[in-house]
Design an enzyme around this catalytic site. Structure first.
Site, mmCIF file in Angstrom:
data_model
loop_
_atom_site.group_PDB
_atom_site.id
_atom_site.type_symbol
_atom_site.label_atom_id
_atom_site.label_comp_id
_atom_site.label_asym_id
_atom_site.label_seq_id
_atom_site.Cartn_x
_atom_site.Cartn_y
_atom_site.Cartn_z
ATOM 1 N N LYS A 79 0.907 -1.107 -0.061
ATOM 2 C CA LYS A 79 -0.004 0.029 -0.023
ATOM 3 C C LYS A 79 0.792 1.190 -0.009
ATOM 4 O O LYS A 79 1.898 1.298 0.622
ATOM 5 C CB LYS A 79 -0.701 -0.132 1.154
ATOM 6 C CG LYS A 79 -1.873 1.024 1.254
ATOM 7 C CD LYS A 79 -2.737 1.085 2.568
ATOM 8 C CE LYS A 79 -3.837 1.867 2.866
ATOM 9 N NZ LYS A 79 -4.862 1.692 3.735
ATOM 10 N N SER A 154 -9.490 1.631 2.918
ATOM 11 C CA SER A 154 -8.688 2.484 2.056
ATOM 12 C C SER A 154 -7.629 1.681 1.134
ATOM 13 O O SER A 154 -7.087 2.108 0.287
ATOM 14 C CB SER A 154 -8.116 3.536 2.686
ATOM 15 O OG SER A 154 -7.179 2.977 3.565
ATOM 16 N N SER A 178 -9.907 -0.689 7.004
ATOM 17 C CA SER A 178 -9.249 -0.456 5.724
ATOM 18 C C SER A 178 -8.628 -1.891 5.155
ATOM 19 O O SER A 178 -8.135 -1.566 4.148
ATOM 20 C CB SER A 178 -8.575 0.503 5.559
ATOM 21 O OG SER A 178 -9.129 1.797 5.511
HETATM 22 N N1 GLN Z 1 -13.200 4.062 6.347
HETATM 23 C C1 GLN Z 1 -12.670 4.523 7.481
HETATM 24 C C2 GLN Z 1 -11.917 6.009 7.404
HETATM 25 O O1 GLN Z 1 -12.315 6.503 6.512
HETATM 26 C C3 GLN Z 1 -11.335 3.610 7.927
HETATM 27 C C4 GLN Z 1 -10.111 3.856 7.082
HETATM 28 C C5 GLN Z 1 -9.003 3.116 7.555
HETATM 29 O O2 GLN Z 1 -9.054 2.109 8.094
HETATM 30 N N2 GLN Z 1 -7.844 3.703 7.088
HETATM 31 O O3 GLN Z 1 -11.440 6.557 8.096
#
Ligand code: GLN
Length: 482
Positions: A79, A154, A178
């Site tokens: 990532k 994400s 994410s």
């Molecule tokens: N979807 C969540 C957010 O937007 C979690 C994101 C993540 O785990 N990086 O904060």
């Protein structure tokens, strides 16, 4: 069976027996990428050139019986918020479009010791803020199961890459879901380890008290292999834990709790049915399953959307045009900073910084951030109480299957709801895994989440592997294969 569908242990054994070479696997994986990437856009950058030499060395090690371990020559996608020395780390933000990592993250140093091949850096929601990978400054990623749908986020690029067999496994980061949510949307295993067991050094911080690096893979055993390679105390991470893993005695006598609040409204029938299916299967194994209640889970999203933005507003203050990445013109240093941040950050990141700054400001701190911290503590207490009764908790990973691209972009609150089931484990620092269990009527993957006590990661993986074997999920995405 196609080589890229095999588990890491199986591939390694073929390497050892010299039935296939790492370079042949890499060639296959790269062909898959060449076929799918123009549609899926899982990677922001591919490292093909750099790997040609690396993979030859890996071939030689196997020929000479001197391979460095199970991950030697295994192509893994990273990532793009994890630093890899000498390469760009953009966090899918314009802010870091020209940023080259001067050092590698601890997880990368650990994987380097085993001579892993990195396929490249994968797309994400800008600074990991989002649930669909649509918040990337470099364009969205599509779901290999249905390219009209998002892969989740994400870590959507990492999940899409593994699902399309453009890599054998991937690293993601999980602040509120994410890793697990995109894994579930893409029919994969996604694991968020106990907070502190994997070093965050070199992961570009979003919300430091919640962020964890973890694997996205096809099989639980692949996750185990990668987790074992990247975990461990790191003096460079102040929140790294040195405590020993804790073992839950046996799969057979384990007691499982179904989280009542995550089987109620707001969760689709499809998602609930998957959990019911697993409950039946566990009961058939003689495992006791009971319903448990964690009332504060209903507040998890509200707590998270105060704490995560508050931490991100502090973490992202460093992107000021002075030290890192983008620098816009300005007559004064203040104007330069203002313009850099206005141009460099996308709208979701700005929204979070505004929310967080507000929640932390004098006069509002006690009412918002302070309250959120108290509620977080209470939620952790609830988990502690429940874990006196049961060993594992189960719930859907996501309230719904993967949604269509564009479906939730105009309504941030609806987007935030996709993390309803995953956020509690981050708030409590608990290990949590999503495993694929079936397909919806629309032929999109669904997953089930299992959570256990802090530091019981190994037991959680064993337990999940037992379920994985029983479920025998064998489906493969095909939408991108023409
Ligand atoms: N979807 C969540 C957010 O937007 C979690 C994101 C993540 O785990 N990086 O904060």
């Amino acid at each position: 069976m196609r080589i890229e569908n095999k588990s890491i242990r199986e591939i390694n054994s073929l390497f050892q027996k010299k039935e296939i070479k790492p370079s042949e696997l890499y060639k296959q994986v790269f062909e898959n990428t060449a076929q799918s990437e123009s549609v899926l856009h899982a990677h922001l950058k591919l490292f093909e050139e750099d790997n040609l030499n690396k993979v030859k060395l890996s071939d030689e090690r196997y020929i000479k019986n001197k391979s460095l371990g199970l991950l030697d020559g295994i192509p893994i996608a990273i990532k793009d918020n994890i630093n890899l020395k000498g390469y760009e780390t953009t966090c899918s933000s314009k802010m870091l479009s020209n940023y080259i990592s001067p050092y590698s993250a601890t997880v990368i140093n650990k994987l380097d010791e085993q001579q892993v091949l990195y396929t490249g850096k994968t797309n994400l929601d800008e600074f990991a803020m989002g649930s669909s990978t649509e918040n990337s400054a470099y364009g969205l990623t599509r779901n290999p199961w249905n390219t009209e749908c998002v892969p989740g986020g994400s870590s959507g690029g990492s999940a899409a890459s593994v699902a399309a067999r453009s890599s054998i496994a991937a690293l993601g980061s999980d602040t509120g879901g994410s890793i697990r949510q995109p894994a579930s949307f893409c029919g994969l295993v996604g694991f968020k380890p106990t907070y502190g067991t994997v070093s965050r050094f070199g992961l570009i911080a979003f919300a430091s008290s919640l962020d964890q690096i973890g694997p996205i893979t096809k099989y639980v055993d692949d996750t185990r292999i990668i987790y074992h390679s990247i975990r461990g105390f790191d003096p460079k991470d102040a929140t790294s834990v040195s405590d020993k893993p804790v073992i839950i005695p046996s799969n057979k006598t384990a007691k499982v709790g179904v989280i009542k609040e995550l089987m109620e409204e707001g969760v689709s029938e499809d998602a609930k049915n998957e959990v019911e299916k697993i409950i039946k299967l566990l009961k058939a194994q003689g495992i006791e399953v009971i319903e448990v209640s964690l009332p504060l889970i209903k507040l998890a999203i509200s707590i998270y959307y105060l704490i995560a933005p508050a931490e991100c507003s502090a973490n992202l203050a460093r992107f000021d045009g002075v030290r890192y990445g983008l620098r816009a013109d300005g007559k004064t240093s203040y104007e330069m900073m203002e313009r850099t941040r206005a141009q460099g950050f996308g709208s979701e990141v700005k929204r979070r910084i505004l929310l967080g700054t507000y929640a932390l400001s004098a006069g509002y701190f006690d009412a918002y951030y302070g309250k959120a911290l108290l509620a977080r503590k209470k939620m952790i207490d609830e988990f502690n109480q429940i874990f006196k009764q049961v060993d594992y908790l189960i719930s859907p990973t996501t309230p719904t299957q993967a949604f269509k691209a564009g479906e939730k972009t105009s309504n941030p609150l609806e987007m935030y709801m996709s993390d309803l089931c995953t956020i509690p484990a981050n708030l409590a620092g608990l290990p949590s895994i999503s495993i694929p269990t079936g397909l919806s009527k629309e032929k999109l993957p669904l997953g089930v989440q299992i959570i256990s006590k802090a530091l019981t990661d190994d037991s959680l993986l064993d337990f999940s592997e037992m379920i994985e074997k029983e479920v025998a999920f064998k489906e493969e995405p095909s939408d991108w294969i023409k």
